[in-house]
Design an enzyme around this catalytic site. Sequence first.
Site, short mmCIF file in Angstrom:
data_model
loop_
_atom_site.label_atom_id
_atom_site.label_comp_id
_atom_site.label_asym_id
_atom_site.label_seq_id
_atom_site.Cartn_x
_atom_site.Cartn_y
_atom_site.Cartn_z
N TYR A 103 77.87 -12.78 -21.20
CA TYR A 103 77.97 -12.61 -19.76
C TYR A 103 76.78 -13.27 -19.05
O TYR A 103 76.95 -14.01 -18.09
CB TYR A 103 78.03 -11.12 -19.41
CG TYR A 103 78.06 -10.84 -17.92
CD1 TYR A 103 79.15 -11.21 -17.14
CD2 TYR A 103 76.99 -10.21 -17.30
CE1 TYR A 103 79.17 -10.95 -15.78
CE2 TYR A 103 77.00 -9.93 -15.94
CZ TYR A 103 78.09 -10.31 -15.18
OH TYR A 103 78.11 -10.06 -13.82
N ASN A 132 72.80 -3.73 -10.45
CA ASN A 132 74.04 -2.97 -10.33
C ASN A 132 74.30 -2.61 -8.87
O ASN A 132 73.40 -2.09 -8.19
CB ASN A 132 73.94 -1.68 -11.15
CG ASN A 132 73.80 -1.96 -12.64
OD1 ASN A 132 74.74 -2.36 -13.29
ND2 ASN A 132 72.60 -1.76 -13.15
N PRO A 281 86.32 40.30 22.49
CA PRO A 281 85.94 40.70 23.85
C PRO A 281 85.22 42.05 23.88
O PRO A 281 85.62 43.00 23.20
CB PRO A 281 87.28 40.76 24.59
CG PRO A 281 88.16 39.81 23.84
CD PRO A 281 87.75 39.92 22.41
N GLY A 282 84.13 42.11 24.66
CA GLY A 282 83.39 43.34 24.85
C GLY A 282 82.42 43.69 23.73
O GLY A 282 81.68 44.67 23.83
#
Length: 369
Positions: A103, A132, A281-282
């Site tokens: 290679y 790489n 709520p509340g």
Amino acid sequence: MRILVTGANGFVGKNLIAELRSKGYEDLYLYDLDTDPRLLDSYTKDCEFVFHLAGVNRPKDQEEFMQGNFGFTDTLLASLKRNNNTCPVLITSSIQAEMDNPYGRSKKAGEDLLFGYAEETGSVVYVFRLPNVFGKWCRPNYNSAVATFCYNIARDLPITVNDPEVVMSLVYIDDVVQAFIAALKGDVTKENEFCKVCTVHTVKLGRIVELLKAFRDSRTSLSVPDMSDGFEKVLYSTYLSYLPDNQFSYPLKMNTDNRGSFTEILRTKERGQFSVNISKPGITKGNHWHHTKCEKFLVVSGKALIQFRKIGTQEVNDYHVSGEMLEVVDIPPGYTHNIINEGKGDLVTFMWANEPYNPDRPDTIFEKV
């Protein structure tokens, strides 16, 4: 500018083409293994720049190294010469070109061929010897350890690490692409006769695996990577790109009661904890204070009253906030505080604390405002 890209369907090619198009380069001649070879002559006649990315790195026969990395380069340059086209040519080589293996010898032969072509024709050539390369769209279980590890770990598949102490030199695909695009204008960084990508990450293989497993486990630990670390940041982006298409989402643990819910989203050592609080709520939540812990509240939906009282005093400070006008309310140490849902629907509040909750040291003292 008319640009020829060989190896257009490869990992680097796909990323380069996507970025070229995003920057307005539309006259692209794309050449790959399945392209009609007769088109090469017309492409090399008309192009004004060549990105030669085509190559062979996992052949069935070692002779294919030379055929792909030298032979096609020779064919490409011969076609340019026939058409008297002396446009710049950029080629991707490898640091393996210094190695005496099939290679490496094939990549070195391709380099030498291009340098000889430059001397003969006067063409400007850019030879990038890359280590790489990693990033999105790289094929797993092929020739990239990072891609394979990302793919397998994201799917809880086994991986093989023969030596975790092996040191890898890596370049991130976005850095590679940016260096290539800069070369279109002649802006390159050289070391001797070779061009280089300036940001190179040197990391042990075992560290890469450790990080990738931490990324996988972060869905339960709720941790996030250290984004100040350049490698960890881009490795996390790479890992996410390998998630299975049906696993982009994950559930969170909702702590629910008759008042609503409290859900932690993220926790970091450096930047604290992020949560979402939902109140009916509340409902009043809080009525506590901290010695050191500080918080930020942001109501994103509904209406709220946030109250403060400094410990040891009687004066109460009120802040009315709503999702219709986003504003952050700081929660300083030493002030008992609460948050009351004044609206008719759920109150949704995004909360940040400067440290993750620690049950051994909660730093939370209950006292009504």
